[in-house]
Design a protein around this motif. Structure first.
Motif, short mmCIF file in Angstrom:
data_model
loop_
_atom_site.label_atom_id
_atom_site.label_comp_id
_atom_site.label_asym_id
_atom_site.label_seq_id
_atom_site.Cartn_x
_atom_site.Cartn_y
_atom_site.Cartn_z
N THR A 183 1.76 9.22 24.88
CA THR A 183 1.52 10.65 24.71
C THR A 183 0.06 10.99 24.93
OG1 THR A 183 3.29 10.63 23.08
CG2 THR A 183 1.93 12.59 23.16
N ASP A 184 -0.17 11.99 25.73
CA ASP A 184 -1.53 12.42 26.04
C ASP A 184 -1.78 13.80 25.43
OD1 ASP A 184 -3.84 13.40 27.15
OD2 ASP A 184 -3.38 12.77 29.20
N PHE A 185 -2.66 13.84 24.43
CA PHE A 185 -2.94 15.09 23.73
C PHE A 185 -4.25 15.75 24.18
CE2 PHE A 185 -0.30 12.92 20.48
CZ PHE A 185 0.61 13.93 20.21
N SER A 186 -4.84 15.23 25.26
CA SER A 186 -6.21 15.67 25.58
C SER A 186 -6.33 17.18 25.83
CB SER A 186 -6.74 14.90 26.79
OG SER A 186 -5.87 15.08 27.89
N TRP A 187 -5.22 17.83 26.13
CA TRP A 187 -5.24 19.29 26.36
C TRP A 187 -5.92 20.04 25.22
CZ3 TRP A 187 -3.07 23.20 23.40
CH2 TRP A 187 -3.07 24.48 23.97
N ILE A 188 -5.77 19.50 24.02
CA ILE A 188 -6.24 20.21 22.83
C ILE A 188 -7.74 20.48 22.88
CG2 ILE A 188 -6.73 18.26 21.25
CD1 ILE A 188 -4.58 21.24 20.44
N GLU A 189 -8.47 19.62 23.61
CA GLU A 189 -9.93 19.80 23.72
C GLU A 189 -10.28 21.13 24.36
OE1 GLU A 189 -10.97 16.29 25.86
OE2 GLU A 189 -10.56 15.01 24.11
N LYS A 190 -9.38 21.63 25.18
CA LYS A 190 -9.63 22.90 25.88
C LYS A 190 -9.76 24.08 24.94
CE LYS A 190 -7.34 21.86 30.22
NZ LYS A 190 -6.18 22.14 31.04
N LEU A 191 -9.20 23.97 23.75
CA LEU A 191 -9.23 25.09 22.81
C LEU A 191 -10.59 25.26 22.15
CD1 LEU A 191 -5.78 24.79 20.99
CD2 LEU A 191 -6.41 26.45 22.71
N ASN A 192 -11.45 24.24 22.30
CA ASN A 192 -12.77 24.30 21.67
C ASN A 192 -12.71 24.59 20.18
OD1 ASN A 192 -14.78 23.65 23.52
ND2 ASN A 192 -14.41 25.59 24.61
N LEU A 193 -11.84 23.91 19.50
CA LEU A 193 -11.71 24.08 18.06
C LEU A 193 -12.19 22.82 17.37
CD1 LEU A 193 -8.13 25.63 17.71
CD2 LEU A 193 -10.28 26.76 17.14
N ASN A 194 -12.61 22.99 16.13
CA ASN A 194 -13.00 21.83 15.35
C ASN A 194 -11.76 21.27 14.64
OD1 ASN A 194 -14.43 19.94 13.97
ND2 ASN A 194 -15.15 21.37 12.39
N VAL A 195 -10.98 20.48 15.39
CA VAL A 195 -9.76 19.91 14.81
C VAL A 195 -9.75 18.39 15.03
CG1 VAL A 195 -8.28 21.94 15.08
CG2 VAL A 195 -8.48 20.33 16.97
N ILE A 196 -9.07 17.67 14.14
CA ILE A 196 -8.97 16.24 14.38
C ILE A 196 -7.97 16.00 15.50
CG2 ILE A 196 -9.74 15.38 12.14
CD1 ILE A 196 -6.76 15.07 11.39
N MET A 197 -8.23 14.96 16.26
CA MET A 197 -7.44 14.67 17.46
C MET A 197 -6.69 13.36 17.30
SD MET A 197 -7.56 16.18 20.58
CE MET A 197 -7.65 14.79 21.72
N PRO A 198 -5.40 13.34 17.63
CA PRO A 198 -4.74 12.04 17.71
C PRO A 198 -5.33 11.31 18.92
CG PRO A 198 -3.19 13.85 18.05
CD PRO A 198 -4.55 14.44 18.03
N ASN A 199 -5.31 10.00 18.90
CA ASN A 199 -5.81 9.26 20.06
C ASN A 199 -4.96 9.57 21.27
OD1 ASN A 199 -7.89 8.01 18.75
ND2 ASN A 199 -6.59 6.28 18.10
N THR A 200 -5.63 9.83 22.37
CA THR A 200 -4.93 10.09 23.60
C THR A 200 -4.33 8.79 24.11
OG1 THR A 200 -5.98 12.10 24.33
CG2 THR A 200 -5.54 10.49 26.03
N ASN A 201 -3.18 8.90 24.73
CA ASN A 201 -2.49 7.75 25.30
C ASN A 201 -2.01 6.71 24.29
OD1 ASN A 201 -2.63 8.81 27.76
ND2 ASN A 201 -4.34 7.58 28.49
N LEU A 202 -1.73 7.14 23.11
CA LEU A 202 -1.08 6.25 22.16
C LEU A 202 0.38 6.68 22.07
CD1 LEU A 202 -3.49 5.95 19.14
CD2 LEU A 202 -3.03 4.30 20.92
N ASN A 203 1.27 5.73 21.83
CA ASN A 203 2.64 6.20 21.69
C ASN A 203 3.07 6.34 20.26
OD1 ASN A 203 2.78 3.55 21.22
ND2 ASN A 203 4.15 3.05 22.90
N SER A 204 2.15 6.13 19.34
CA SER A 204 2.45 6.46 17.95
C SER A 204 1.14 6.68 17.21
CB SER A 204 3.23 5.34 17.28
OG SER A 204 2.45 4.18 17.31
N PHE A 205 1.22 7.21 16.01
CA PHE A 205 -0.04 7.36 15.28
C PHE A 205 0.10 6.99 13.81
CE2 PHE A 205 2.10 11.38 15.00
CZ PHE A 205 2.05 11.98 16.25
#
Ligand SMILES: [Zn+2]
Ligand SMILES: [Zn+2]
Length: 168
Positions: A146-168
């Motif tokens: 799963t790639d969550f990198s899109w979230i960076e585009k929102l420019n918010l101060n949020v915690i990010m799951p690791n990109t390219n992990l299949n679980s967290f």
């Protein structure tokens, strides 16, 4: 088609941003919802319906070759459009059908909403549904990163799951 069925592969169930924040007891999901409302207004992103409540839906793109499901957007949807997105859950699982009943809705009403929004006939719905379910069956046999990198585009101060992990 404006409104499509987009079933999440069984092998990727739970790998959503919503679940990540829920598991981490973070309020960041609400920050994201607020940002989406600020950007897009309080209406259904697909059909334009202006009466809430609105549910934030995560949109995914699948790279079949590399087996990556990539988050490509989050938009607010009305209850009916959102149920179409997860049509399998709402019309083919016991829990979904019970919940549907509690909301005083039927499968037929959902199909009618699909046809209204897409300006199409019931046979077009059936064709689309068969195609989506077939694709879903195949995708459910693959393992997805799963790639969550899109979230960076929102420019918010949020915690990010690791990109390219299949679980967290
Ligand atoms: Zn809608
Ligand atoms: Zn959703």
């Amino acid at each position: 088609m404006k409104l499509t069925i987009d079933l999440v592969p069984q092998t990727a169930w739970g790998n959503s941003l919503y679940n990540f924040y829920k598991q981490n007891k973070a309020w960041d999901w609400h920050k994201i919802k607020q940002k989406v409302f600020d950007l897009e207004g309080k209406k259904c992103w697909i059909c334009g319906h202006a009466e809430g409540p609105f549910e934030a839906h995560e949109f995914w793109r699948y790279n079949h070759k590399e087996k990556i499901q990539k988050l490509v957007g989050i938009h607010h949807l009305c209850g009916n459009c959102h149920k179409i997105k997860h049509f399998g859950f709402w019309t083919e699982t016991e829990t979904g059908l019970e919940k549907l009943k509690k909301e005083n809705l039927t499968k037929i009403e959902l199909i009618m909403h699909f046809c209204d929004v897409n300006n199409c006939l019931e046979k077009d719905f059936k064709e689309h549904k068969d195609k989506s379910f077939k694709l879903h069956a195949w995708r459910s046999q693959q393992e997805w990163k799963t790639d969550f990198s899109w979230i960076e585009k929102l420019n918010l101060n949020v915690i990010m799951p690791n990109t390219n992990l299949n679980s967290f």
